[in-house]
Design a protein around this motif. Structure first.
Motif, PDB file in Angstrom:
ATOM      1  N   CYS A 163      11.637  -1.202  16.030  1.00 19.54           N
ATOM      2  CA  CYS A 163      13.027  -0.818  16.339  1.00 19.54           C
ATOM      3  C   CYS A 163      14.046  -1.848  15.891  1.00 19.54           C
ATOM      4  CB  CYS A 163      13.187  -0.477  17.807  1.00 19.54           C
ATOM      5  SG  CYS A 163      12.506  -1.669  18.926  1.00 19.54           S
TER       6      CYS A 163
ATOM      7  N   GLY B 264      13.232   5.872  16.901  1.00 20.35           N
ATOM      8  CA  GLY B 264      11.960   5.398  17.439  1.00 20.35           C
ATOM      9  C   GLY B 264      10.961   6.511  17.679  1.00 20.35           C
TER      10      GLY B 264
ATOM     11  N   GLU C 121      16.791   0.776  14.538  1.00 13.87           N
ATOM     12  CA  GLU C 121      15.955   1.898  14.107  1.00 13.87           C
ATOM     13  C   GLU C 121      16.378   3.215  14.772  1.00 13.87           C
ATOM     14  OE1 GLU C 121      11.326   2.280  13.664  1.00 13.87           O
ATOM     15  OE2 GLU C 121      11.845   2.298  15.772  1.00 13.87           O
ATOM     16  N   ASP C 122      16.971   3.133  15.951  1.00 15.01           N
ATOM     17  CA  ASP C 122      17.222   4.361  16.702  1.00 15.01           C
ATOM     18  C   ASP C 122      18.383   5.213  16.190  1.00 15.01           C
ATOM     19  OD1 ASP C 122      15.015   4.147  18.428  1.00 15.01           O
ATOM     20  OD2 ASP C 122      16.058   2.591  19.546  1.00 15.01           O
TER      21      ASP C 122
ATOM     22  N   ASP D 266      12.291  -3.224  26.507  1.00  8.49           N
ATOM     23  CA  ASP D 266      11.478  -2.143  25.924  1.00  8.49           C
ATOM     24  C   ASP D 266      11.573  -2.059  24.401  1.00  8.49           C
ATOM     25  OD1 ASP D 266      10.839  -1.604  28.529  1.00  8.49           O
ATOM     26  OD2 ASP D 266      12.196   0.107  28.715  1.00  8.49           O
ATOM     27  N   GLY D 267      11.893  -3.167  23.767  1.00  7.05           N
ATOM     28  CA  GLY D 267      11.974  -3.162  22.295  1.00  7.05           C
ATOM     29  C   GLY D 267      10.709  -3.731  21.669  1.00  7.05           C
TER      30      GLY D 267
ATOM     31  N   PHE E 175      18.650  -2.782  18.179  1.00  4.98           N
ATOM     32  CA  PHE E 175      17.529  -1.859  17.918  1.00  4.98           C
ATOM     33  C   PHE E 175      17.993  -0.787  16.935  1.00  4.98           C
ATOM     34  CE2 PHE E 175      16.725  -3.503  22.297  1.00  4.98           C
ATOM     35  CZ  PHE E 175      15.699  -4.353  21.933  1.00  4.98           C
TER      36      PHE E 175
ATOM     37  N   ASP F 121      22.215  -2.545  23.387  1.00  5.69           N
ATOM     38  CA  ASP F 121      20.948  -2.254  22.706  1.00  5.69           C
ATOM     39  C   ASP F 121      21.111  -2.124  21.182  1.00  5.69           C
ATOM     40  OD1 ASP F 121      18.845  -1.942  24.805  1.00  5.69           O
ATOM     41  OD2 ASP F 121      20.279  -0.503  25.606  1.00  5.69           O
TER      42      ASP F 121
ATOM     43  N   ARG G  15      14.425  10.913  24.916  1.00 10.91           N
ATOM     44  CA  ARG G  15      15.569  10.634  24.042  1.00 10.91           C
ATOM     45  C   ARG G  15      15.759  11.688  22.942  1.00 10.91           C
ATOM     46  NH1 ARG G  15      16.597   5.028  24.434  1.00 10.91           N
ATOM     47  NH2 ARG G  15      16.171   4.475  26.597  1.00 10.91           N
TER      48      ARG G  15
ATOM     49  N   ARG H 120      24.070   4.570  24.188  1.00 12.46           N
ATOM     50  CA  ARG H 120      23.761   4.230  22.799  1.00 12.46           C
ATOM     51  C   ARG H 120      24.340   5.214  21.786  1.00 12.46           C
ATOM     52  NH1 ARG H 120      17.989   2.149  21.458  1.00 12.46           N
ATOM     53  NH2 ARG H 120      19.302   1.359  19.774  1.00 12.46           N
TER      54      ARG H 120
ATOM     55  N   HIS I 102       9.293   5.887  23.430  1.00 10.93           N
ATOM     56  CA  HIS I 102       9.435   6.517  22.118  1.00 10.93           C
ATOM     57  C   HIS I 102       8.054   6.829  21.538  1.00 10.93           C
ATOM     58  CE1 HIS I 102      13.535   4.448  21.794  1.00 10.93           C
ATOM     59  NE2 HIS I 102      13.795   5.718  21.567  1.00 10.93           N
TER      60      HIS I 102
END
Ligand code: CIR
Length: 266
Positions: free
Chosen positions: A258, A124, A74-75, A253-254, A72, A69, A140, A94, A171
């Motif tokens: 993100c 997110g 941004e997380d 789920d992105g 992504f 992942d 999360r 992650r 998120h």
């Protein structure tokens, strides 16, 4: 620096990471088939080009097979003009992504700090508005992480508020975005939540909740392909749009936000 209203949408730089082939092993709530690394990279190239066309200098980090992942970006971090904060993503697969993005943050920022304590925050779940930063508690982002993050933002001169992400939403920003100029885009559930006070909200039309995750970048709003009613609602509110494909990201789920860390450097 005090919280400038345009911090939510005026950017000079972005960091992205090329999707790995291992993205097929990425986390998802519902299995709709595996994303293809190759197709995802083609969509990602269009995304990077759109950021560049909007005026940003984009650092594209190499694909990282160890973390499915990891595109992504941004997380694992949050960026402000004063510096970057390395976050701790709230899911085990992650957690190591923060360390992987550290060098890229250090190459752009003189100050890079860790989220204090042992709690977890996914980027997110962090929504930058014109006058406040909202941090959504979620599967999360836990209370310890959110409170520590809000405290750190307070020390940096920013107002931050912790709120609840509605049930069933991955998120906080899965269900809302800042359109800038004082306007928010939100799903009906999020719009009814009361989190946004009396701010102006464009409500995502029924059946298009995925399109609540857009990004305002300088003069344009980037909107996922395939959501004509949301596109029309954003345009009717006076914004100029750019439509981008996110079909592969969506399988894990992105969404649009993100896939980059966006920030303004003087
Ligand atoms: C995850 O579940 O962590 C990834 N498959 C998708 C992360 C999307 N990130 C975001 O919306 N901020």
């Amino acid at each position: 620096m005090a919280h400038r209203p345009d911090l939510s949408f005026r950017f000079t730089h972005a960091i992205t990471r090329t999707p790995a082939d291992s993205v097929a092993d990425g986390i998802r709530a519902v299995d709709t088939g595996n994303p293809s690394g190759e197709k995802f990279r083609a969509e990602h190239e269009r995304y990077v080009s759109a950021l560049q066309e909007a005026g940003l200098t984009v650092d594209v980090l190499p694909q990282l097979e160890t973390y499915p992942d990891s595109c992504f970006v941004e997380d694992p971090a949050f960026c402000l003009p004063e510096g970057a904060i390395q976050l701790r993503p709230g899911t085990a697969s992650r957690e190591g992504e923060g360390a992987e993005i550290r060098a890229a943050l250090e190459s752009r920022f003189g100050k890079v700090v860790d989220l204090p304590g042992n709690g977890h925050v996914d980027g997110g779940d962090v929504l930058m508005l014109d006058d406040v930063i909202l941090i959504g508690l979620s599967a999360r982002t836990d209370r310890e992480g959110a409170d520590a993050f809000a405290g750190l933002l307070g020390e940096w001169g920013y107002k931050a508020e912790v709120c609840e992400t509605p049930d069933g939403v991955l998120h906080f920003k899965t269900a809302c975005s800042t359109l800038g100029d004082g306007v928010i885009l939100a799903t009906k559930v999020m719009a009814d939540s009361g989190f946004f006070g009396d701010r102006e909200i464009v409500v995502v039309p029924e059946g298009e909740d995925y399109a609540a995750n857009v990004i305002r970048v300088n003069d344009v709003v980037m909107v996922p392909e395939g959501y004509p009613k949301t596109l029309a609602a954003i345009e009717a509110a006076g914004f100029t749009t750019v439509v981008l494909p996110t079909h592969e990201a969506r399988k894990v789920d992105g969404g649009l936000s993100c896939l980059s860390l966006r920030f303004a450097l003087d």
